[in-house]
Enzyme design. Structure first.
Site, mmCIF file in Angstrom:
data_model
loop_
_atom_site.group_PDB
_atom_site.id
_atom_site.type_symbol
_atom_site.label_atom_id
_atom_site.label_comp_id
_atom_site.label_asym_id
_atom_site.label_seq_id
_atom_site.Cartn_x
_atom_site.Cartn_y
_atom_site.Cartn_z
ATOM 1 N N SER A 47 0.882 -1.173 0.000
ATOM 2 C CA SER A 47 0.000 0.000 0.000
ATOM 3 C C SER A 47 0.913 1.214 0.000
ATOM 4 C CB SER A 47 -0.846 0.024 1.281
ATOM 5 O OG SER A 47 -1.527 1.258 1.412
ATOM 6 N N TYR A 54 -2.409 0.772 10.717
ATOM 7 C CA TYR A 54 -2.366 0.098 9.409
ATOM 8 C C TYR A 54 -1.031 0.398 8.722
ATOM 9 C CZ TYR A 54 -3.802 -0.966 4.560
ATOM 10 O OH TYR A 54 -3.873 -1.457 3.274
HETATM 11 N N1 NAP Z 1 -8.482 -1.222 -1.129
HETATM 12 C C1 NAP Z 1 -7.516 -0.364 -0.969
HETATM 13 O O1 NAP Z 1 -7.718 0.853 -1.022
HETATM 14 C C2 NAP Z 1 -6.106 -0.866 -0.764
HETATM 15 C C3 NAP Z 1 -5.073 0.056 -0.942
HETATM 16 C C4 NAP Z 1 -3.773 -0.367 -0.757
HETATM 17 C C5 NAP Z 1 -3.507 -1.678 -0.419
HETATM 18 N N2 NAP Z 1 -4.534 -2.555 -0.244
HETATM 19 C C6 NAP Z 1 -4.178 -3.926 0.132
HETATM 20 O O2 NAP Z 1 -4.670 -4.814 -0.849
HETATM 21 C C7 NAP Z 1 -4.896 -6.104 -0.271
HETATM 22 C C8 NAP Z 1 -6.275 -6.606 -0.656
HETATM 23 O O3 NAP Z 1 -7.230 -5.728 -0.088
HETATM 24 P P1 NAP Z 1 -8.654 -5.424 -0.757
HETATM 25 O O4 NAP Z 1 -8.679 -3.976 -1.021
HETATM 26 O O5 NAP Z 1 -8.944 -6.361 -1.841
HETATM 27 O O6 NAP Z 1 -9.557 -5.676 0.524
HETATM 28 P P2 NAP Z 1 -10.849 -6.563 0.796
HETATM 29 O O7 NAP Z 1 -11.807 -6.450 -0.334
HETATM 30 O O8 NAP Z 1 -11.260 -6.173 2.166
HETATM 31 O O9 NAP Z 1 -10.279 -8.065 0.786
HETATM 32 C C9 NAP Z 1 -9.388 -8.499 1.773
HETATM 33 C C10 NAP Z 1 -9.082 -9.959 1.512
HETATM 34 O O10 NAP Z 1 -8.172 -10.421 2.528
HETATM 35 C C11 NAP Z 1 -8.732 -11.587 3.112
HETATM 36 N N3 NAP Z 1 -8.323 -11.791 4.491
HETATM 37 C C12 NAP Z 1 -8.495 -10.964 5.546
HETATM 38 N N4 NAP Z 1 -8.046 -11.544 6.677
HETATM 39 C C13 NAP Z 1 -7.610 -12.783 6.317
HETATM 40 C C14 NAP Z 1 -7.046 -13.860 7.023
HETATM 41 N N5 NAP Z 1 -6.867 -13.832 8.364
HETATM 42 N N6 NAP Z 1 -6.680 -14.978 6.336
HETATM 43 C C15 NAP Z 1 -6.867 -15.056 4.999
HETATM 44 N N7 NAP Z 1 -7.413 -14.068 4.283
HETATM 45 C C16 NAP Z 1 -7.783 -12.945 4.933
HETATM 46 C C17 NAP Z 1 -10.238 -11.380 3.020
HETATM 47 O O11 NAP Z 1 -10.894 -12.598 3.243
HETATM 48 P P3 NAP Z 1 -12.361 -12.639 3.983
HETATM 49 O O12 NAP Z 1 -13.371 -12.388 2.909
HETATM 50 O O13 NAP Z 1 -12.417 -14.004 4.562
HETATM 51 O O14 NAP Z 1 -12.371 -11.546 5.022
HETATM 52 C C18 NAP Z 1 -10.342 -10.842 1.606
HETATM 53 O O15 NAP Z 1 -10.284 -11.872 0.677
HETATM 54 C C19 NAP Z 1 -4.699 -5.934 1.234
HETATM 55 O O16 NAP Z 1 -3.419 -6.392 1.620
HETATM 56 C C20 NAP Z 1 -4.792 -4.425 1.427
HETATM 57 O O17 NAP Z 1 -4.096 -3.985 2.558
HETATM 58 C C21 NAP Z 1 -5.818 -2.178 -0.413
#
Ligand code: NAP
Length: 236
Positions: free
Chosen positions: A138, A152
């Site tokens: 991120s 975070y």
């Molecule tokens: N969205 C943004 O703005 C953004 C920006 C920068 C970086 N990121 C990073 O991108 C990555 C993906 O995020 P996203 O935006 O796609 O978020 P998201 O839609 O909230 O998805 C998060 C994913 O992580 C999984 N997860 C959470 N806790 C877990 C655990 N204990 N074991 C296995 N899986 C787990 C969730 O599974 P469940 O469905 O079971 O909860 C879900 O599949 C993350 O690392 C996040 O920090 C996101």
């Protein structure tokens, strides 16, 4: 560019958001996929239906989860060529607000989860001729935009240190690692950070296109860190 056909890639958190978009994209590119998810029945039907896709129950907070997932992947495909460390959580924790348990949870999932997975996967990745690791970090791993994201950002700064560690540890064995540092991406997580996620933010499918591009880079043209911006941040 390298051919991705038949490469075996593990993706954590592939049931929604960025992880799901990466899985759909890489399946289209001809990869064989091992999806690590907490609830296998939440994986998209099209992915579930493919004989190129293995779905494994995986919780990043389970100390034994990573090794079990790697073993299941090897049992199914006999090889491993890459991992996408995508699973992550956001909790609002700052100096004055938020719970210490939430800080611990972010450390567990955002830092120790990928650390455990890389530790478990390294011996197999070393046997691949095109081993790749994509760490979805991120821009919060590089700067702090608001106080509420302090905890975070702490976890994501640490995840970026882990990225540098895996890059160095794997280099001589041909393992190439890239960190993707994005600003807002239109997923459930963005809605947790801001009450209304703006429309003009990066789409998960656009992050996925970049993952595909990065996986296809040869050993001698590896990209250490990729920044994806949806708005101007002059220093990033
Ligand atoms: N969205 C943004 O703005 C953004 C920006 C920068 C970086 N990121 C990073 O991108 C990555 C993906 O995020 P996203 O935006 O796609 O978020 P998201 O839609 O909230 O998805 C998060 C994913 O992580 C999984 N997860 C959470 N806790 C877990 C655990 N204990 N074991 C296995 N899986 C787990 C969730 O599974 P469940 O469905 O079971 O909860 C879900 O599949 C993350 O690392 C996040 O920090 C996101």
């Amino acid at each position: 560019m390298l051919d991705l056909n038949d490469r075996v890639i593990m993706i954590s958190g592939a049931n929604r958001g960025i992880g799901q978009a990466v899985a759909e994209n890489l399946l289209e590119a001809g990869c064989r996929l091992s999806l690590g998810v907490r609830n296998p029945d939440q994986v998209d039907e099209k992915l579930l239906a493919s004989d190129q896709v293995l779905v494994c129950q995986y919780d990043a907070a389970d100390p034994d989860g990573a090794l079990q997932w790697v073993e299941q992947t090897i049992a199914q495909f006999g090889q491993l060529d890459g991992i996408v460390n995508n699973a992550g959580i956001y909790r609002a924790v700052s100096i004055e607000e938020g719970d210490e348990e939430d800080l611990d949870a972010m450390w567990e999932v955002n830092v120790k989860g990928p650390w455990r997975l890389m530790r478990a996967a390294f011996p197999r990745l070393k046997q691949s001729s095109q081993a790749r690791i994509i760490n979805i970090i991120s821009l919060s791993g590089k700067r702090l935009k608001s106080v509420g994201t302090t905890g975070y950002a702490m976890s994501k700064f640490a995840a970026r240190a882990l990225h540098q560690g895996c890059r160095q540890a794997g280099w001589d064995d041909g393992i190439r690692a890239t960190a993707i540092c994005t600003s807002f991406v239109k997923t459930d997580m963005a809605s947790e950070v801001v009450s209304t996620c703006p429309e003009d933010v990066t789409r998960p499918e656009e992050v996925a296109d970049n993952v595909r591009f990065l996986l296809a880079q040869p050993d001698h043209a590896t990209i250490n860190e990729l920044h994806i911006n949806c708005r101007l941040e002059p220093e990033y």
